[in-house]
Design a protein around this motif. Structure first.
Motif, PDB file in Angstrom:
ATOM      1  N   THR A 332      47.488  30.980  38.016  1.00 50.10           N
ATOM      2  CA  THR A 332      47.590  32.443  38.022  1.00 50.10           C
ATOM      3  C   THR A 332      49.019  32.884  38.338  1.00 50.10           C
ATOM      4  OG1 THR A 332      45.271  32.853  38.550  1.00 50.10           O
ATOM      5  CG2 THR A 332      46.845  34.515  39.275  1.00 50.10           C
ATOM      6  N   SER A 349      44.958  33.799  35.389  1.00 52.84           N
ATOM      7  CA  SER A 349      45.034  35.262  35.322  1.00 52.84           C
ATOM      8  C   SER A 349      46.474  35.721  35.538  1.00 52.84           C
ATOM      9  CB  SER A 349      44.112  35.897  36.370  1.00 52.84           C
ATOM     10  OG  SER A 349      42.749  35.624  36.063  1.00 52.84           O
ATOM     11  N   VAL A 350      46.732  36.983  35.199  1.00 46.01           N
ATOM     12  CA  VAL A 350      48.061  37.568  35.367  1.00 46.01           C
ATOM     13  C   VAL A 350      47.903  38.912  36.070  1.00 46.01           C
ATOM     14  CG1 VAL A 350      50.128  38.452  34.223  1.00 46.01           C
ATOM     15  CG2 VAL A 350      48.963  36.433  33.300  1.00 46.01           C
ATOM     16  N   GLY A 352      49.989  42.104  37.125  1.00 45.65           N
ATOM     17  CA  GLY A 352      51.256  42.744  36.819  1.00 45.65           C
ATOM     18  C   GLY A 352      52.040  43.148  38.049  1.00 45.65           C
ATOM     19  N   THR A 383      42.073  36.875  33.150  1.00 43.57           N
ATOM     20  CA  THR A 383      42.181  38.330  33.236  1.00 43.57           C
ATOM     21  C   THR A 383      43.650  38.755  33.358  1.00 43.57           C
ATOM     22  OG1 THR A 383      39.991  38.628  34.198  1.00 43.57           O
ATOM     23  CG2 THR A 383      41.607  40.335  34.676  1.00 43.57           C
ATOM     24  N   HIS A 384      43.997  39.852  32.708  1.00 43.00           N
ATOM     25  CA  HIS A 384      45.344  40.428  32.808  1.00 43.00           C
ATOM     26  C   HIS A 384      45.238  41.828  33.392  1.00 43.00           C
ATOM     27  CE1 HIS A 384      47.772  37.738  29.837  1.00 43.00           C
ATOM     28  NE2 HIS A 384      46.761  37.064  30.363  1.00 43.00           N
ATOM     29  N   VAL A 400      41.604  40.737  29.091  1.00 42.92           N
ATOM     30  CA  VAL A 400      42.937  41.349  29.025  1.00 42.92           C
ATOM     31  C   VAL A 400      42.771  42.859  29.009  1.00 42.92           C
ATOM     32  CG1 VAL A 400      45.063  41.553  27.692  1.00 42.92           C
ATOM     33  CG2 VAL A 400      43.867  39.348  27.815  1.00 42.92           C
TER      34      VAL A 400
END
Length: 424
Positions: A332, A349-350, A352, A383-384, A400
């Motif tokens: 992640t 996951s990312v 922001g 997931t983003h 996303v």
């Protein structure tokens, strides 16, 4: 025919729907745990530490990650010419094919595998519990009582007893009554879902109940053995055992690993937990980073602040980012200046830069209140989260997402954003 005294049958095909988006792409036994492990590592390690070298792993739901992880069993010394680990998915027969429809039905469909080893005893295990147990000691207890069935059991708080199969015993620990999830329990001695059967007793019961829809050990096999007058005993266990079947219990079990004196110790030399290791570089902690009471996996890069958290392998925590009371799984990326409070973030996951997860007050879930009833932010695999958005407590996000998915730049408590299919 290869003769084995005891073989293990490990039930690992469960969907784990109560873990919500964490099991959208993987079976519950394949969910990451403790920074570097998967849940199934614990019963597999217990087997080899107990001298049980023949294990059938029954898979069904989303098996790819689990199959890849287990491989031929090398990390657990279960790559054997005679015995070892064998993955057992449902398969098509000449008379038609069936999915596994219950715990006992799954075992019955693998009768041929068990008969190959002509065992004296069969150990039935679940693939979704966190604990350490010497099954050899339980087997000696089983033999000493000349038992047909031995059920591992442990005391639980009386207010939680209705969630379990409950046993009522005499002074010798012989089971007089067995109640599956009673509304008004008369005992707090709960079945752990770990059984040792004499092979003849198990085989006979499985054949006799083979036509029962969704045949299950707690609902059908154990009551049948009791009604037929078999000797059934409770093996009382007093160590650490956790059913991580809910988001709350999963989060708690991870947090207990980082207590000052952990109730469940991963660092004991005499009872190691084995897992499949990836070839990745060592962790890196920058000069401006701050880490307090946390587990940080190999290959992680920490530039921000990590407090009371479990960080998986290959995770990056950006500059100025803060991660508190959270579980962040493998691969992640947490952007610069992001903030996470009581979050469970699945693999790859990312988050922001500047996003805030776990803001504000708790609110009941509008999406699935049976699953999401804790003040956790839960993110599914891959997931983003866009930069700068705010995510409230008791929320679920999967897939996303884009800024327009967050009206006014936020997702309010109790809400969810689900992109793509899968379970809740």
């Amino acid at each position: 025919m290869i003769k084995k005294e005891m073989i293990a049958m490990l039930l690992a095909g469960g969907q784990g729907s109560r873990l919500g988006v964490l099991t959208q792409k993987v079976a519950k036994p394949a969910v990451s745990f403790g920074g570097k492990y998967r849940i199934i590592d614990f019963p597999l390690s217990n087997c080899i530490n107990s001298g049980v070298d023949t294990v059938g792993v029954l898979t069904q739901y989303q098996p790819l990650r689990l199959n890849t992880h287990i491989g031929i069993g090398i990390p657990w010394d279960l790559d054997r010419n005679k015995g070892g680990v064998t993955v057992l998915p449902p398969y098509e027969r000449s008379a038609g094919s069936d999915w596994y429809t219950g715990t006992a039905n799954a075992i019955f469909q693998n009768m041929e595998y068990m008969e190959t080893y002509n065992p004296d005893y069969v150990l039935i295990l679940s693939g979704d519990h966190i604990y350490k147990m010497d099954y050899e000691v339980m087997l000696e207890y089983h033999k000493a009582n000349n038992a047909d069935v031995t059920i591992a059991a442990m005391p639980v708080p009386m207010e939680e007893a209705s969630r379990f199969g409950i046993v009522i015993t005499d002074e010798t620990n012989r089971i007089l009554e067995f109640e599956e999830k009673p509304e008004q329990p008369r005992s707090n001695l709960a079945s752990m879902g770990i059984y040792i059967f004499k092979w003849e007793s198990l085989r006979d019961a499985l054949y006799k109940l083979s036509e029962v829809p969704g045949c299950d050990f707690g609902k059908h096999i154990i009551p049948h053995c009791h009604e037929s007058g078999q000797r059934i005993f409770a093996y009382e266990y007093h160590g650490y055992w956790k059913d991580v079947g809910t988001l709350g219990s999963y989060w708690e079990a991870n947090m207990e690993l980082i207590d000052i004196i952990p109730e469940f110790n991963l660092y004991e030399e005499y009872w190691r937990i084995y897992t499949k290791g990836d070839i990745i570089p060592p962790q890196y902690v920058s000069g401006e980073a701050r880490i307090e009471r946390s587990i940080v996996g190999e290959g992680a890069e920490i530039y921000g602040e990590v407090v009371n958290s479990v960080i998986g392998c290959g995770v990056t925590v950006g500059r100025g980012a803060v991660v508190r009371d959270s579980i962040v799984m493998k691969g992640t990326l947490i952007g610069d200046g992001a903030f996470l409070q009581k979050a469970i973030v699945a693999e790859d996951s990312v988050i922001g830069a500047g996003a805030r997860l776990g803001d504000g007050d708790y609110a009941p879930s509008l999406f699935d209140p049976k699953v999401y009833q804790f003040d956790l932010v839960t993110l599914g695999e891959g997931t983003h989260i866009p930069e700068g958005v705010r995510v409230g407590k008791n929320t679920a996000i999967s897939g996303v997402t884009a800024p327009e998915d967050y009206p006014g730049g936020s997702l309010c408590a109790g809400s969810a954003i689900i992109r793509g299919g899968g379970n809740r």
